[in-house]
Write a protein that holds these residues in place. Sequence first.
Motif, PDB file in Angstrom:
ATOM      1  N   PHE A 118     103.249 -89.002 -42.538  1.00 24.30           N
ATOM      2  CA  PHE A 118     103.636 -87.824 -41.765  1.00 24.30           C
ATOM      3  C   PHE A 118     102.759 -87.660 -40.537  1.00 24.30           C
ATOM      4  CE2 PHE A 118     105.404 -87.254 -45.906  1.00 24.30           C
ATOM      5  CZ  PHE A 118     106.576 -86.543 -45.717  1.00 24.30           C
ATOM      6  N   ARG A 119     101.483 -87.925 -40.675  1.00 22.24           N
ATOM      7  CA  ARG A 119     100.558 -87.754 -39.545  1.00 22.24           C
ATOM      8  C   ARG A 119     100.888 -88.723 -38.404  1.00 22.24           C
ATOM      9  NH1 ARG A 119      96.384 -84.428 -41.356  1.00 22.24           N
ATOM     10  NH2 ARG A 119      95.908 -84.521 -43.583  1.00 22.24           N
ATOM     11  N   LEU A 120     101.229 -89.948 -38.756  1.00 27.96           N
ATOM     12  CA  LEU A 120     101.568 -90.921 -37.714  1.00 27.96           C
ATOM     13  C   LEU A 120     102.860 -90.543 -36.986  1.00 27.96           C
ATOM     14  CD1 LEU A 120     100.716 -94.349 -39.409  1.00 27.96           C
ATOM     15  CD2 LEU A 120      99.377 -93.088 -37.705  1.00 27.96           C
ATOM     16  N   ALA A 121     103.725 -89.832 -37.696  1.00 29.80           N
ATOM     17  CA  ALA A 121     105.007 -89.446 -37.095  1.00 29.80           C
ATOM     18  C   ALA A 121     104.910 -88.179 -36.255  1.00 29.80           C
ATOM     19  CB  ALA A 121     106.051 -89.240 -38.193  1.00 29.80           C
ATOM     20  N   THR A 122     103.868 -87.384 -36.485  1.00 27.66           N
ATOM     21  CA  THR A 122     103.800 -86.060 -35.833  1.00 27.66           C
ATOM     22  C   THR A 122     102.580 -85.876 -34.949  1.00 27.66           C
ATOM     23  OG1 THR A 122     102.603 -85.117 -37.724  1.00 27.66           O
ATOM     24  CG2 THR A 122     105.021 -85.003 -37.773  1.00 27.66           C
ATOM     25  N   GLY A 123     101.818 -86.934 -34.743  1.00 27.34           N
ATOM     26  CA  GLY A 123     100.624 -86.784 -33.920  1.00 27.34           C
ATOM     27  C   GLY A 123      99.478 -86.126 -34.647  1.00 27.34           C
ATOM     28  N   GLY A 124      99.468 -86.224 -35.963  1.00 27.46           N
ATOM     29  CA  GLY A 124      98.338 -85.713 -36.735  1.00 27.46           C
ATOM     30  C   GLY A 124      98.668 -84.638 -37.731  1.00 27.46           C
ATOM     31  N   GLU A 125      99.826 -84.002 -37.630  1.00 24.80           N
ATOM     32  CA  GLU A 125     100.189 -82.948 -38.578  1.00 24.80           C
ATOM     33  C   GLU A 125     100.719 -83.541 -39.882  1.00 24.80           C
ATOM     34  OE1 GLU A 125     102.363 -79.470 -37.177  1.00 24.80           O
ATOM     35  OE2 GLU A 125     102.157 -80.245 -35.127  1.00 24.80           O
ATOM     36  N   TYR A 126     100.543 -82.776 -40.958  1.00 27.20           N
ATOM     37  CA  TYR A 126     101.051 -83.222 -42.255  1.00 27.20           C
ATOM     38  C   TYR A 126     102.234 -82.371 -42.685  1.00 27.20           C
ATOM     39  CZ  TYR A 126     100.878 -84.692 -47.228  1.00 27.20           C
ATOM     40  OH  TYR A 126     101.158 -85.180 -48.485  1.00 27.20           O
ATOM     41  N   TYR A 127     102.053 -81.059 -42.696  1.00 19.41           N
ATOM     42  CA  TYR A 127     103.065 -80.183 -43.288  1.00 19.41           C
ATOM     43  C   TYR A 127     104.174 -79.866 -42.282  1.00 19.41           C
ATOM     44  CZ  TYR A 127      99.141 -79.923 -46.421  1.00 19.41           C
ATOM     45  OH  TYR A 127      98.101 -80.259 -47.247  1.00 19.41           O
ATOM     46  N   LYS A 128     104.901 -80.901 -41.952  1.00 17.71           N
ATOM     47  CA  LYS A 128     105.999 -80.787 -41.000  1.00 17.71           C
ATOM     48  C   LYS A 128     107.198 -81.499 -41.607  1.00 17.71           C
ATOM     49  CE  LYS A 128     106.597 -80.881 -35.998  1.00 17.71           C
ATOM     50  NZ  LYS A 128     105.968 -81.245 -34.710  1.00 17.71           N
ATOM     51  N   PRO A 129     108.025 -80.780 -42.359  1.00 22.95           N
ATOM     52  CA  PRO A 129     109.125 -81.403 -43.116  1.00 22.95           C
ATOM     53  C   PRO A 129     110.102 -82.226 -42.292  1.00 22.95           C
ATOM     54  CG  PRO A 129     108.770 -79.125 -43.807  1.00 22.95           C
ATOM     55  CD  PRO A 129     107.945 -79.328 -42.570  1.00 22.95           C
ATOM     56  N   ASN A 130     110.246 -81.891 -41.013  1.00 21.43           N
ATOM     57  CA  ASN A 130     111.221 -82.620 -40.195  1.00 21.43           C
ATOM     58  C   ASN A 130     110.582 -83.780 -39.440  1.00 21.43           C
ATOM     59  OD1 ASN A 130     109.696 -81.041 -38.508  1.00 21.43           O
ATOM     60  ND2 ASN A 130     111.403 -80.314 -37.247  1.00 21.43           N
ATOM     61  N   ALA A 131     109.479 -84.290 -39.948  1.00 21.14           N
ATOM     62  CA  ALA A 131     108.821 -85.432 -39.310  1.00 21.14           C
ATOM     63  C   ALA A 131     109.775 -86.617 -39.262  1.00 21.14           C
ATOM     64  CB  ALA A 131     107.565 -85.803 -40.096  1.00 21.14           C
ATOM     65  N   GLU A 132     109.858 -87.253 -38.107  1.00 23.33           N
ATOM     66  CA  GLU A 132     110.790 -88.366 -37.924  1.00 23.33           C
ATOM     67  C   GLU A 132     110.110 -89.686 -38.302  1.00 23.33           C
ATOM     68  OE1 GLU A 132     112.440 -88.255 -34.037  1.00 23.33           O
ATOM     69  OE2 GLU A 132     113.293 -86.242 -34.265  1.00 23.33           O
ATOM     70  N   ILE A 133     110.097 -89.957 -39.583  1.00 25.34           N
ATOM     71  CA  ILE A 133     109.520 -91.195 -40.098  1.00 25.34           C
ATOM     72  C   ILE A 133     110.609 -92.266 -40.073  1.00 25.34           C
ATOM     73  CG2 ILE A 133     108.409 -92.294 -42.087  1.00 25.34           C
ATOM     74  CD1 ILE A 133     107.514 -89.426 -42.905  1.00 25.34           C
TER      75      ILE A 133
END
Length: 293
Positions: free
Chosen positions: A183-198
């Motif tokens: 999740f962090r790699l997909a969001t620039g460091g955030e974890y709790y972001k359900p819509n992360a584009e993995i």
Amino acid sequence: VMLDCSRNAVMKVESVKRMIDCLQKMGYNALELYCEDTYEVGEEPYFGYLRGRYTGEEIREIDGYAKAHGIELIPCIQTLAHFTVPSRHDVYCNIFDLQDILLIDEPRTYEFIDTLFKTTAENFTSRNINIGMDEAHLVGLGRYLTRHGYRDRFEILSRHLDKVAKIAKKYGFKAHMWSDMFFRLATGGEYYKPNAEIPESVKKKIPENVELTYWDYYNTDKAVYDGMFKSHLEFGCGVWFAGGAWCWQGFAPLTKFSLRSMKPAMQSAVEHNVENVLITAWGDDGKECSFYA
């Protein structure tokens, strides 16, 4: 339950046994011992050097005691980051990328990891293992970058996971890992972001003997847990949940907040059919609070 027996306080064998007694009475069936470098590894003399560690004999003693009390003792180690103390020793300098993160694609790194699995296989009877891999924020941006140039960090992480999974399989282990780096790699460091584009290609590369552990000690909104479980289940592999018994800030446990955050978490875990749930008890920031509290 997962006990941090690595940072600031390594529980004595008798104390772990006492905790096992408590867990049995409360109906728990598993105990993970979180050890970064606080267990004896024959080929690695600096593991636990001058700060406490479990010998192989002590692990086997705890393992036998746990089994006799209906508790599965599960090794909980690291295979990517959080090697804070080993990274200070010159003998390990060639296997670190940056800070406490191991150098991916370095043959010596996998020799080192193989030794860790060999040790756990010899001393734990469980063939479940937590392989860590959390919070490697700068993976691929240190010595790896100097050697190989910039590479897709999802690709680097997936390749490393595949190599670690093969070593785990070699010793008969089924692994679960902290999931945050995807999740962090997909969001620039955030974890709790359900819509992360993995990327779907990344989701499909989770090895067959690896499951993901979604850890969350902070959120009080059930919608966050619902979204995160949904995102995890999209990987198509088994999913664990790790919540927190807040014992890592000060001398008393933050029980009120533990309840505020874990009630919606557990409601969501049940609704999403998540069967494996951990209560983590970390030892950050000095470990002033007793695990028994």
